[in-house]
Write a protein that holds these residues in place. Structure first.
Motif, PDB file in Angstrom:
ATOM      1  N   ASP A  14       0.637  -1.437   0.063  1.00 18.31           N
ATOM      2  CA  ASP A  14      -0.105  -0.191  -0.095  1.00 18.31           C
ATOM      3  C   ASP A  14       0.980   1.510  -0.260  1.00 18.31           C
ATOM      4  O   ASP A  14       0.323   2.185  -0.427  1.00 18.31           O
ATOM      5  N   PRO A  53       5.131  -4.207  -6.120  1.00 19.19           N
ATOM      6  CA  PRO A  53       4.774  -6.042  -5.403  1.00 19.19           C
ATOM      7  C   PRO A  53       5.625  -6.420  -4.589  1.00 19.19           C
ATOM      8  O   PRO A  53       6.575  -5.898  -4.981  1.00 19.19           O
ATOM      9  N   VAL A  54       5.270  -6.930  -3.424  1.00 15.42           N
ATOM     10  CA  VAL A  54       5.728  -7.956  -2.695  1.00 15.42           C
ATOM     11  C   VAL A  54       5.539  -8.656  -2.011  1.00 15.42           C
ATOM     12  O   VAL A  54       4.405  -9.799  -2.112  1.00 15.42           O
ATOM     13  N   PHE A  55       5.918  -9.642  -1.902  1.00 17.93           N
ATOM     14  CA  PHE A  55       6.120 -11.242  -1.335  1.00 17.93           C
ATOM     15  C   PHE A  55       5.392 -11.547  -0.682  1.00 17.93           C
ATOM     16  O   PHE A  55       4.990 -10.856   0.577  1.00 17.93           O
ATOM     17  N   LEU A 106      12.447 -14.227  -6.089  1.00 15.43           N
ATOM     18  CA  LEU A 106      11.541 -13.392  -6.309  1.00 15.43           C
ATOM     19  C   LEU A 106      11.482 -12.986  -7.686  1.00 15.43           C
ATOM     20  O   LEU A 106      13.133 -12.722  -8.254  1.00 15.43           O
ATOM     21  N   VAL A 130       9.239 -10.775  -8.232  1.00 20.97           N
ATOM     22  CA  VAL A 130       9.018  -9.281  -8.604  1.00 20.97           C
ATOM     23  C   VAL A 130       9.836  -8.031  -9.689  1.00 20.97           C
ATOM     24  O   VAL A 130       8.635  -7.306 -10.234  1.00 20.97           O
TER      25      VAL A 130
END
Lengths: 175, 539
Positions: B95, B100-102, B116, B118
């Motif tokens: 937010d 994007p985060v894990f 990852l 991302v």
């Protein structure tokens, strides 16, 4: 090389977890809003507005949602309504679809309205005790997270229908 | 014709061709079908993985909204039954950073976690197929808002197994088909090759034993049957041809014998004719020699007659004169003895005597001149040796020596000769020739003293000297032209001409100087002699 990637991934995950800066009120307000999308109220098709009732619009989730009262659920607007402790419960259930009761008011309200409340309104509290007192759902803080608890027995007795997708992310009380 | 080593046979070629074509066809069809199949399988796997990702994304909508990792983790663990799925990542949209985060992940058993993705979201929105894995990322959307992303990584071991299995099955199938084709091809080749073998044996019999009466048997195969029929027709024609050939051969032999007999007869006839010709030729030679001898004798007779004729007159006159003188002398002698001799009689005798003696002398002198002329005709080449002679000077000297006669006839003469022309020749003989020619022109050619011309043109040509002598006199009559170089030919018989001049000229040029002389027929007015003298060999 793979180990390096793993370390980098864990650091990233750890950092991203700590970055979460939302307050519990904000989360609860968001949950309330999202919950409303996953509950079919009686005569849902004919509903023109989804009504959220709060005892306090200056603090807590009520204040946050009130600021974002332009949000829509299923294409229809939401209505943020302030209710008073003096308002009769029967009247309250006619005016509200979802009524939020914070932890400080739970004891005052629960004993009086559990028997009188209509079967069409969803009551949301902040503790397990709220559920024990006959509440439908509760947004309980567990550590840094807010968990949605649902009283399955109560839900079964009411006229609204909680969608399985919401149930899938909920904890049930009692188990 | 050399023998060709047998390299193959119809049987081998047929079987090889069928096997090769079959193997190639099978390989091609299997390769194409395997390729298409693998492509389809990959597509199916990708589709399946996409479908799984869609399901995960749908399920993750609520868990992402409610930040419910545990529920999602539990749900993802249910994919352990799905062998295809090796790794799953779910990324939430932060937010604060809106990146994007894990959120949560799943790794199949015995599968290491993957880093990852991302940073690869945009890249992996299109499925990425590598040798062993398929990776893809799809967004998690809820009510038009992207709540996160799902990364799914699927393994392709099943596909590899499938390919290996398919290849094994294909190989086995190919082998089975090839074996079947081999049997079928052998059966077909037997059916085709046996009639061909029988035809081959029959043709061997024909070629070795010249048995053209042999005939090919009929076969079930239409083409071979056609071949056999055509062979039979060819053999029948060959047989007939051979019979005709034999008959022709006999006929030719007979004709040859006849021809040989005829040739022998003709040869004998030719030989006889040849012999006759040889005899005739020999006789001709004899006749020729005889004619030559006769000609010689005639020529000699003619010459003797000419000499006798020429000498006869002065001798006869001499004899007459001497006889008359002897008679006169006898008369004088008788008168003297009788002492009747008068002075007048003696005077007349002396006068007659002088006349007679003068007559005798002149005629004897004439006879002597004639004899001298005869001697000149017999030219001897040994008389004079060759020397360097300037032609121009020689001709001028000749003309100077005859200037008196030339002037009498009022002759204009012209010499056309290079001034420095010097040749090696016999000057005396050449002088004799031209003196004779000039003398003939003056005596026989020019009848009057008007417009008399003599032109001499000398020119050196290669190894010869050409001299053209021309005068514009009365010329030579046709009767004399043919005999002009013969001895005793003269138009002044009885006028002092002996007829030996041109004969002498001819002898001098042809014998002493080795050249040629011709009287030109082309000259319409006067006389023209063309003399050619060799410049080599006249030494």
């Amino acid at each position: 090389m793979k180990i390096m990637y793993l370390i980098a991934a864990f650091i990233f995950i750890f950092c991203s977890l700590n970055v979460d800066a939302k307050t519990p009120h904000e989360i609860r307000s968001a949950f309330l809003y999202q919950m409303a999308k996953l509950i079919d109220f009686p005569e849902q098709k004919n509903k023109q507005v989804t009504r959220f009732c709060f005892y306090d619009l200056n603090h807590g989730p009520g204040a946050i949602l009130n600021k974002n009262n332009n949000l829509k659920i299923r294409g229809k607007p939401i209505d943020i309504i302030k209710v008073n402790l003096s308002d009769p419960f029967r009247e309250l259930s006619k005016r509200c679809d979802i009524t939020y009761i914070d932890e400080t008011m739970e004891d005052d309200i629960l004993s009086s309205w559990t028997d009188t409340i209509t079967l069409n309104m969803v009551t949301v509290g902040e503790s397990i005790e709220f559920l024990e007192g006959g509440g439908i759902a509760s947004l309980v803080q567990e550590g840094s997270k807010i968990r949605l608890y649902i009283n399955r027995q109560e839900v079964a007795q009411h006229n609204f229908k909680v969608l399985s997708r919401l149930l899938a992310v909920s904890k049930f009380y009692p188990d | 014709m050399g023998k060709h080593a047998t390299k193959t046979s119809i049987r081998k070629v047929l079987i090889s061709a069928v096997m090769l074509v079959t193997a190639l066809s099978l390989s091609l069809s299997i390769s194409i079908s395997t390729y298409l199949d693998v492509k389809e399988q990959k597509k199916l796997i990708v589709n399946k993985l996409q479908m799984i990702a869609e399901i995960i994304a749908f399920n993750a909508q609520i868990t992402l909204i409610f930040d419910d990792r545990k529920t999602e983790e539990k749900r993802l663990k249910s994919f352990n039954k799905v062998e295809l799925v090796k790794n799953i990542h779910i990324y939430a949209i932060d937010d604060v950073t809106n990146k994007p985060v894990f959120f949560t992940s799943y790794n199949a058993s015995k599968t290491p976690p993957v880093p990852l993705k991302v940073n690869d979201i945009e890249t992996l929105k299109e499925p990425k197929v590598s040798a062993d894995y398929v990776e893809l990322i799809i967004p998690v959307e809820y009510e038009g808002k992207v709540e996160g992303y799902v990364y799914v990584r699927g393994g392709l071991e099943r596909l590899s197994q499938y390919i290996n299995q398919k290849i094994l099955v294909d190989i086995a199938l190919t082998l089975i088909v090839l074996i079947l084709v081999l049997f079928v091809a052998r059966a077909i080749q037997k059916r085709i090759a046996n009639p061909i073998d029988s035809l081959s044996l029959m043709l061997q019999d024909v070629s070795k034993n010249h048995n053209y009466s042999a005939r090919a048997t009929k076969s079930d195969i239409e083409e071979v049957n056609m071949l056999a029929n055509n062979l039979n027709i060819m053999l029948a024609r060959t047989q007939n041809q051979l019979a005709r050939h034999q008959a022709d051969k006999l006929e030719i032999k007979q004709l040859n014998q006849n021809l040989e007999e005829k040739v022998n007869q003709r040869t004998i006839a030719l030989r006889e004719a040849n012999q006759e010709l040889l005899n005739t030729l020999e006789r001709m030679h004899q006749y020729q020699n005889q004619i030559v001898e006769n000609e010689k004798m005639a020529s000699l007779g003619q010459m003797v007659a000419g000499v006798a004729h020429e000498v006869n007159t002065p001798i006869g006159l001499g004899v007459t004169g001497s006889t008359l003188l002897r008679d006169k002398l006898a008369d004088i002698n008788a008168a003297f003895e009788q002492k009747t001799l008068t002075s007048k009689q003696l005077e007349r005798f002396i006068h007659d005597g002088i006349e007679n003696l003068d007559l005798i002398y002149r005629n004897l002198n004439r006879a002597a001149e004639l004899i001298s002329s005869f001697k000149k005709v017999a030219v001897s080449q040994d008389v004079e040796v060759s020397s360097e002679v300037n032609i121009n000077k020689l001709f001028n000297a000749i003309v100077s020596s005859m200037r008196a006669e030339i002037d009498i006839k009022n002759v204009v003469w012209d010499l056309s000769c290079p001034e420095q022309l010097t040749v090696r020749t016999k000057a005396g003989l050449l002088q004799q020739v031209f003196e004779q020619l000039l003398s003939n022109s003056l005596i026989h050619g020019f009848l009057d003293l008007k417009d008399n011309q003599i032109h001499i043109h000398v020119e050196q040509r290669n190894q010869s000297l050409e001299i053209i002598y021309q005068d514009n006199g009365i010329g030579v009559s046709n009767a004399v032209k043919k005999r002009i170089f013969d001895p005793f030919v003269t138009t002044k018989r009885g006028e002092g001409g002996s007829g030996l001049g041109m004969h002498l000229v001819y002898n001098l040029i042809t014998q002493a100087l080795g050249g040629t002389i011709t009287l030109s027929d082309d000259n319409k007015k006067g006389t023209e002699f063309i003399i050619t003298l060799p410049l080599k060999g006249v030494i």
